[in-house]
Design an enzyme around this catalytic site. Sequence first.
Site, PDB file in Angstrom:
ATOM      1  N   ASP A 388      40.010  42.510  39.417  1.00  0.00           N
ATOM      2  CA  ASP A 388      40.633  42.699  40.742  1.00  0.00           C
ATOM      3  C   ASP A 388      42.138  42.933  40.669  1.00  0.00           C
ATOM      4  O   ASP A 388      42.676  43.732  41.441  1.00  0.00           O
ATOM      5  CB  ASP A 388      40.410  41.460  41.616  1.00  0.00           C
ATOM      6  CG  ASP A 388      38.954  41.240  41.930  1.00  0.00           C
ATOM      7  OD1 ASP A 388      38.176  42.200  41.800  1.00  0.00           O
ATOM      8  OD2 ASP A 388      38.592  40.106  42.300  1.00  0.00           O
TER       9      ASP A 388
HETATM   10  P1  NAP Z   1      38.160  38.983  38.239  1.00  0.00           P
HETATM   11  O1  NAP Z   1      38.535  40.048  39.187  1.00  0.00           O
HETATM   12  O2  NAP Z   1      37.395  37.822  38.739  1.00  0.00           O
HETATM   13  O3  NAP Z   1      37.358  39.708  37.067  1.00  0.00           O
HETATM   14  C1  NAP Z   1      37.041  39.054  35.890  1.00  0.00           C
HETATM   15  C2  NAP Z   1      36.235  40.002  35.026  1.00  0.00           C
HETATM   16  O4  NAP Z   1      36.056  39.351  33.780  1.00  0.00           O
HETATM   17  C3  NAP Z   1      34.858  40.294  35.574  1.00  0.00           C
HETATM   18  O5  NAP Z   1      34.802  41.544  36.203  1.00  0.00           O
HETATM   19  C4  NAP Z   1      33.939  40.190  34.351  1.00  0.00           C
HETATM   20  O6  NAP Z   1      33.312  41.449  34.127  1.00  0.00           O
HETATM   21  C5  NAP Z   1      34.900  39.898  33.209  1.00  0.00           C
HETATM   22  N1  NAP Z   1      34.348  38.898  32.288  1.00  0.00           N
HETATM   23  C6  NAP Z   1      33.691  37.751  32.562  1.00  0.00           C
HETATM   24  N2  NAP Z   1      33.325  37.138  31.433  1.00  0.00           N
HETATM   25  C7  NAP Z   1      33.772  37.910  30.412  1.00  0.00           C
HETATM   26  C8  NAP Z   1      33.687  37.818  29.010  1.00  0.00           C
HETATM   27  N3  NAP Z   1      33.077  36.789  28.395  1.00  0.00           N
HETATM   28  N4  NAP Z   1      34.260  38.797  28.258  1.00  0.00           N
HETATM   29  C9  NAP Z   1      34.858  39.851  28.859  1.00  0.00           C
HETATM   30  N5  NAP Z   1      34.959  39.992  30.191  1.00  0.00           N
HETATM   31  C10 NAP Z   1      34.418  39.036  30.955  1.00  0.00           C
HETATM   32  O7  NAP Z   1      39.426  38.382  37.464  1.00  0.00           O
HETATM   33  P2  NAP Z   1      40.979  38.667  37.603  1.00  0.00           P
HETATM   34  O8  NAP Z   1      41.285  40.113  37.467  1.00  0.00           O
HETATM   35  O9  NAP Z   1      41.621  37.680  36.679  1.00  0.00           O
HETATM   36  O10 NAP Z   1      41.318  38.311  39.099  1.00  0.00           O
HETATM   37  C11 NAP Z   1      41.270  36.994  39.583  1.00  0.00           C
HETATM   38  C12 NAP Z   1      40.593  36.995  40.916  1.00  0.00           C
HETATM   39  O11 NAP Z   1      40.410  35.616  41.299  1.00  0.00           O
HETATM   40  C13 NAP Z   1      41.427  37.661  41.992  1.00  0.00           C
HETATM   41  O12 NAP Z   1      40.606  38.367  42.888  1.00  0.00           O
HETATM   42  C14 NAP Z   1      42.093  36.467  42.684  1.00  0.00           C
HETATM   43  O13 NAP Z   1      42.414  36.765  44.029  1.00  0.00           O
HETATM   44  C15 NAP Z   1      41.005  35.421  42.572  1.00  0.00           C
HETATM   45  N6  NAP Z   1      41.516  34.043  42.684  1.00  0.00           N
HETATM   46  C16 NAP Z   1      42.438  33.595  41.803  1.00  0.00           C
HETATM   47  C17 NAP Z   1      42.961  32.336  41.939  1.00  0.00           C
HETATM   48  C18 NAP Z   1      44.044  31.851  41.014  1.00  0.00           C
HETATM   49  O14 NAP Z   1      44.703  30.878  41.366  1.00  0.00           O
HETATM   50  N7  NAP Z   1      44.230  32.447  39.858  1.00  0.00           N
HETATM   51  C19 NAP Z   1      42.500  31.491  42.936  1.00  0.00           C
HETATM   52  C20 NAP Z   1      41.515  31.981  43.816  1.00  0.00           C
HETATM   53  C21 NAP Z   1      41.036  33.236  43.655  1.00  0.00           C
HETATM   54  P3  NAP Z   1      31.936  41.541  33.288  1.00  0.00           P
HETATM   55  O15 NAP Z   1      30.980  40.649  33.980  1.00  0.00           O
HETATM   56  O16 NAP Z   1      31.590  42.987  33.346  1.00  0.00           O
HETATM   57  O17 NAP Z   1      32.247  41.093  31.893  1.00  0.00           O
END
Ligand code: NAP
Length: 465
Positions: A388
């Site tokens: 994301d």
């Molecule tokens: P993300 O959008 O949740 O995407 C994570 C990606 O990691 C997934 O698409 C998944 O794809 C991949 N993944 C999972 N396991 C894996 C593995 N073992 N090896 C390789 N890839 C793997 O993560 P992000 O880009 O870090 O974004 C964070 C999201 O969380 C944002 O939307 C944010 O708003 C939200 N959020 C964050 C917080 C915070 O405090 N950090 C709090 C609340 C919400 P595959 O399944 O294809 O592998």
Amino acid sequence: MSPQLTEYIIEFAYICAVALFVLSLRWLSAPSTARRGVLAGEIGMGLAIAATLLYHGIVSYQWIAVGLVVGAVVGIPLGMVPMTAVPQRTALSHAFGALAAAMVGTAEYYLDTPNISHFTMSALSIEVILGSLTFTASLMAAGKLQEVLPQRPITYKGQNFVNLSLLAAAVLIAIRLVLHPGETYLFPVIVVIPLLFGLLMVIPIGGADMPTVISLLNSYAGLSAAAMGFVLKSKLLIVAGALDGSSGFILSIIMSRAMNRSFTNVLFGAFGQVQESVAAQAEQKIVRSATAEEAAAILEVANSVMVVPGYGMAVAQAQHRVRELYDVLTKRGVDVKFAIHPVAGRMPGHMNVLLAEADVPYDKLLDMDEANPEFAECDVALVIGANDVTNPAARHDRSSPIYGMPILDVDKARTVMVIKRSLSPGFAGIDNELYYIDKTLMLFGDAKAFVGSLLRALTTAGNSH
Ligand code: NAP
């Protein structure tokens, strides 16, 4: 020791504890001083507990000892959970803290009634209402994150009306109690309604939004403790509770802002439901994928590489391999930096903590504002398990749930490589158009395993030169 001297010692210890709490929060705000911040917080808390044990009003130490043992038996294993389980572990800590505040408030009410001043009764009501609702809401949040409860938001018509009416009823009864503290039959109502409200408040929120909710509950638990400070006339509790309450609140605001969401959207938005059509849509578009050897060949000739870690790196626990990759590339003269999005992963500072654990130098970590201008000059943006936070739709697609969320401009780099296992969406449940642009190479696999393959390919290539 004279009671007066003991009193002075306690007061002095409390002042030191408060100073340490303030310094702890200050130091926790930068990776280079975060360890010192944790230590200061621990010493402050140790000092506060030790000084409280000197308090002359303590009648017997037996039950305190039992409490300490039970707390240690529960707390030590909780401290050992893996990093990815820290949000739910934190929720459990808030649940226990809030329960303690609600129970102390209840005990104080029945001990002192009807000789309670209006002011004390007001503080006591705030303490009990916030403590009770935080207890059940935190348990629900922990259950959703641990997936022992269904993660999906459960909504029904009139839900917000029911919830807000319940809260309003509790507040009205609390006002009645402030005016007539002797009406003891009303007191259980301001415990039970908030307990129910806590459950109902979290039901419509998706599991993925729980970290923001937990940070908000942190703030409620802190405010409940501050109110308890007024009831018990403890300055330490008032200050510590206020610090906890305000820092939790600021953190919730930072998290919401970094996701370009409002509190109302987090609390009532039922966000995080995976779009049914995503997988089908994804299959129709063309993606280019590459092997570890092909990717290694590109990395080897790059001058600059920006690594963009995300939740997938945390799940795969790939941070140590990523550090090895940093070492290998740096040794070959490649300029390697890390771009950290404020909400990458599932809790604030998630990526910083993981990379610090793997000893990646702090000065190589760029925050979003520093990193974004550098992408245009960068040969390779290497996205490792992030999704994301790299989705260009946030910049232009008004219909996207993440429209307006500030993102890392990885698509501006000359080549983009994305390590993830599939084209599955991330937290927001939406497809990522980054995967279909010409300059993107998908490196399909588990983050730890794939970075391992990259390292092998780079070493083999290095040996054969
Ligand atoms: P993300 O959008 O949740 O995407 C994570 C990606 O990691 C997934 O698409 C998944 O794809 C991949 N993944 C999972 N396991 C894996 C593995 N073992 N090896 C390789 N890839 C793997 O993560 P992000 O880009 O870090 O974004 C964070 C999201 O969380 C944002 O939307 C944010 O708003 C939200 N959020 C964050 C917080 C915070 O405090 N950090 C709090 C609340 C919400 P595959 O399944 O294809 O592998």
